[in-house]
Design an enzyme around this catalytic site. Structure first.
Site, PDB file in Angstrom:
ATOM      1  N   LYS A 186       3.246 -15.131   3.787  1.00 53.40           N
ATOM      2  CA  LYS A 186       3.396 -15.803   2.653  1.00 53.40           C
ATOM      3  C   LYS A 186       4.955 -16.156   2.625  1.00 53.40           C
ATOM      4  O   LYS A 186       5.681 -15.725   1.795  1.00 53.40           O
ATOM      5  CB  LYS A 186       3.035 -14.926   1.347  1.00 53.40           C
ATOM      6  CG  LYS A 186       2.920 -15.918   0.115  1.00 53.40           C
ATOM      7  CD  LYS A 186       2.048 -17.109   0.139  1.00 53.40           C
ATOM      8  CE  LYS A 186       2.134 -17.918  -1.057  1.00 53.40           C
ATOM      9  NZ  LYS A 186       1.338 -19.031  -1.199  1.00 53.40           N
ATOM     10  N   ASP A 246     -12.793  -8.860   4.338  1.00 44.48           N
ATOM     11  CA  ASP A 246     -14.029  -8.731   3.560  1.00 44.48           C
ATOM     12  C   ASP A 246     -14.503 -10.090   3.713  1.00 44.48           C
ATOM     13  O   ASP A 246     -15.987 -10.309   3.744  1.00 44.48           O
ATOM     14  CB  ASP A 246     -13.769  -8.494   2.188  1.00 44.48           C
ATOM     15  CG  ASP A 246     -13.993  -6.790   1.957  1.00 44.48           C
ATOM     16  OD1 ASP A 246     -13.589  -6.121   3.005  1.00 44.48           O
ATOM     17  OD2 ASP A 246     -14.228  -6.325   0.889  1.00 44.48           O
ATOM     18  N   TYR A 286       0.715  -1.287  -0.188  1.00 46.77           N
ATOM     19  CA  TYR A 286      -0.110   0.103   0.073  1.00 46.77           C
ATOM     20  C   TYR A 286       0.719   1.128   0.141  1.00 46.77           C
ATOM     21  O   TYR A 286       0.442   2.261  -0.434  1.00 46.77           O
ATOM     22  CB  TYR A 286      -0.841  -0.041   1.238  1.00 46.77           C
ATOM     23  CG  TYR A 286      -2.228  -0.512   1.015  1.00 46.77           C
ATOM     24  CD1 TYR A 286      -2.439  -1.878   0.833  1.00 46.77           C
ATOM     25  CD2 TYR A 286      -3.456   0.141   0.993  1.00 46.77           C
ATOM     26  CE1 TYR A 286      -3.457  -2.317   0.598  1.00 46.77           C
ATOM     27  CE2 TYR A 286      -4.840  -0.439   0.975  1.00 46.77           C
ATOM     28  CZ  TYR A 286      -4.710  -1.725   0.606  1.00 46.77           C
ATOM     29  OH  TYR A 286      -6.035  -2.485   0.398  1.00 46.77           O
ATOM     30  N   ASP A 324      -6.542  -6.635   4.123  1.00 44.98           N
ATOM     31  CA  ASP A 324      -7.857  -5.986   3.202  1.00 44.98           C
ATOM     32  C   ASP A 324      -8.804  -7.207   2.940  1.00 44.98           C
ATOM     33  O   ASP A 324      -9.665  -7.038   2.833  1.00 44.98           O
ATOM     34  CB  ASP A 324      -7.142  -5.322   2.074  1.00 44.98           C
ATOM     35  CG  ASP A 324      -8.114  -4.524   1.376  1.00 44.98           C
ATOM     36  OD1 ASP A 324      -9.077  -4.005   1.947  1.00 44.98           O
ATOM     37  OD2 ASP A 324      -8.249  -4.679  -0.016  1.00 44.98           O
ATOM     38  N   ASP A 348      -2.843 -18.328   1.477  1.00 50.11           N
ATOM     39  CA  ASP A 348      -4.056 -19.121   0.815  1.00 50.11           C
ATOM     40  C   ASP A 348      -4.616 -20.331   1.743  1.00 50.11           C
ATOM     41  O   ASP A 348      -5.750 -20.440   1.853  1.00 50.11           O
ATOM     42  CB  ASP A 348      -3.353 -19.768  -0.407  1.00 50.11           C
ATOM     43  CG  ASP A 348      -1.788 -20.449   0.273  1.00 50.11           C
ATOM     44  OD1 ASP A 348      -1.281 -20.223   1.284  1.00 50.11           O
ATOM     45  OD2 ASP A 348      -1.258 -21.275  -0.845  1.00 50.11           O
TER      46      ASP A 348
HETATM   47  C1  IPM Z   1     -10.650  -0.872   3.390  1.00 51.65           C
HETATM   48  C2  IPM Z   1     -10.705  -0.280   1.968  1.00 51.65           C
HETATM   49  C3  IPM Z   1      -9.703   0.611   1.779  1.00 51.65           C
HETATM   50  C4  IPM Z   1      -8.629  -0.360   1.724  1.00 51.65           C
HETATM   51  C5  IPM Z   1      -9.752   1.492   0.419  1.00 51.65           C
HETATM   52  C6  IPM Z   1     -11.051   2.159   0.290  1.00 51.65           C
HETATM   53  C7  IPM Z   1      -8.606   2.180   0.261  1.00 51.65           C
HETATM   54  O1  IPM Z   1     -10.831  -1.417   1.020  1.00 51.65           O
HETATM   55  O2  IPM Z   1     -10.715  -0.111   4.342  1.00 51.65           O
HETATM   56  O3  IPM Z   1     -10.415  -2.221   3.556  1.00 51.65           O
HETATM   57  O4  IPM Z   1      -8.042  -0.822   0.705  1.00 51.65           O
HETATM   58  O5  IPM Z   1      -7.698  -0.159   2.707  1.00 51.65           O
HETATM   59 MG    MG Z   2     -11.042  -3.511   2.031  1.00 50.37          MG
END
Ligand code: IPM
Ligand code: MG
Length: 356
Positions: free
Chosen positions: A186, A246, A135, A242, A218
């Site tokens: 990894k 999710d 990042y 990240d 993985d």
């Molecule tokens: C998160 C989001 C952000 C990230 C984006 C909006 C930059 O996906 O907070 O998970 O990738 O960190």
């Molecule tokens: Mg995210």
């Protein structure tokens, strides 16, 4: 107590205003001040993180954050994209420890796409490192080779001290929970991650009461789907965190339920729902405000040490779910479909009832 309020874009303002209702009820003495960020920052001041917004963040004790991002930003230069505002804020305030809990509310078991027995009782937290990795690593960019072909470059990079501080945060968090840390990397392929594993292992020796395990990313993704209940604290780098967070969000049925806290070296923190700006449903009063409300509960606990008040807010959320209130994302037959405002009001009513 001074709280910066950054509603941002899309559904951000709608969900943050519900969290503010809860804030006014629970912390009537707190001072709040609002500032634009993301697309809202670009509209107001021409940049995703206006200097005034950063200054407000610096002089506040905590930040209540909505979400940033527009529908089509891929064509914009990177420093003009709404999401850049959030990334800059994380970097400027060194908010390196991003806690993303995934907790299964028993009332929502039917909303998960996984079988109930897999997710019943799920209670884990992903600690995502937030200020390093691909990042922020340099060099980065899109360059043109002598052949005329273009090449995209990002750099995975972690210093020992960056790994150390997030590892300490993971072990300390585990001590307040079930005393298990799983570090995800990894290390079999990437040197950065080889160092990650080495340093996490070294830090782990200071915490002999905490059980440390390691998984490759993985395998971790697979285990998260197969047997997520074995996890307590997962600590991982920025990009893996990240993605995993999710995935973990979906275990619980809806990303609309999940809060997060981003902490630095002091108690100042940024609290935001894990969900994004969801421009497709913005302004329709259908977004789920519970992630924003639960993020405020994390603020009470992590920035202000108000554990009782944090518990009260969480209890109020559980009680509205038990009463059958559901926004569209968690709706099931036999429950009561409500909008964003109504859900926020229901939580405040529950707070009144519970505190009497
Ligand atoms: C998160 C989001 C952000 C990230 C984006 C909006 C930059 O996906 O907070 O998970 O990738 O960190
Ligand atoms: Mg995210």
């Amino acid at each position: 107590m001074k709280i910066a309020v950054m509603p941002g874009d899309g559904i951000g303002p709608e969900v943050v205003s519900q969290a503010l209702k809860v804030l006014r009820y629970v912390l009537p003495q707190a001072e709040t001040e609002e500032a634009p960020i993301g697309l809202a920052g670009i509209v107001a001041r021409g940049v995703p993180l206006p200097p005034e917004t950063l200054a407000l963040a610096r002089r506040s004790d905590a930040i209540l954050f909505g979400s940033v991002g527009g529908a089509d930003e891929a064509s914009l230069p990177r420093n003009e994209r709404p999401g850049t505002g959030l990334l800059q804020l994380r970097e400027e305030l060194t908010l390196f420890a991003n806690f993303r809990p995934a907790f299964m509310f028993p009332e929502l078991i039917g909303a998960s796409t996984l079988k109930p027995e897999i997710v019943d009782g799920l209670d884990l937290v992903i600690l995502r490192e937030l200020t390093g990795d691909v990042y922020f690593g340099k060099p980065r960019g899109i360059e043109t080779l002598p052949s005329g072909e273009r090449v995209g470059i990002n750099t995975m990079r972690y210093t020992e001290s960056e790994i150390e501080r997030v590892a300490h945060a993971a072990f300390r968090a585990a001590r307040r929970r079930r005393k298990k840390v799983c570090s995800v990397d990894k290390a079999n392929v990437l040197e950065t991650m080889q160092l990650w594993r080495e340093v996490v292992t070294r830090v782990g020796r200071d915490y002999p009461d905490v059980e440390l395990s390691h998984l490759f990313i993985d395998a971790a993704a697979m285990t998260l789907m197969r047997a997520p209940k074995q996890f307590d604290v997962i600590v991982t780098g920025n990009i893996f965190g990240d993605i995993l967070s999710d995935a973990a969000a979906m275990l619980t049925g809806s990303i609309g339920m999940l809060p997060s806290a981003s902490l630095g070296v002091d108690r100042k923190g940024l609290y935001e729902p894990v969900h994004g700006s969801a421009p497709d449903i913005a302004g329709k009063d259908i977004a789920n405000p519970l992630a924003a409300i639960l993020s405020f509960a994390m603020m009470l606990r992590d920035s202000f040490d108000l554990e009782d008040k944090a518990k009260l807010v969480e209890k109020a959320v559980r009680s509205v779910l038990a009463d059958g209130y559901r926004t569209g994302d968690i709706y099931e037959e036999g429950t009561r479909r409500v909008g964003t405002e109504e859900m926020g009001d229901a939580v405040v009513q529950a707070l009144r009832r519970l505190s009497n």
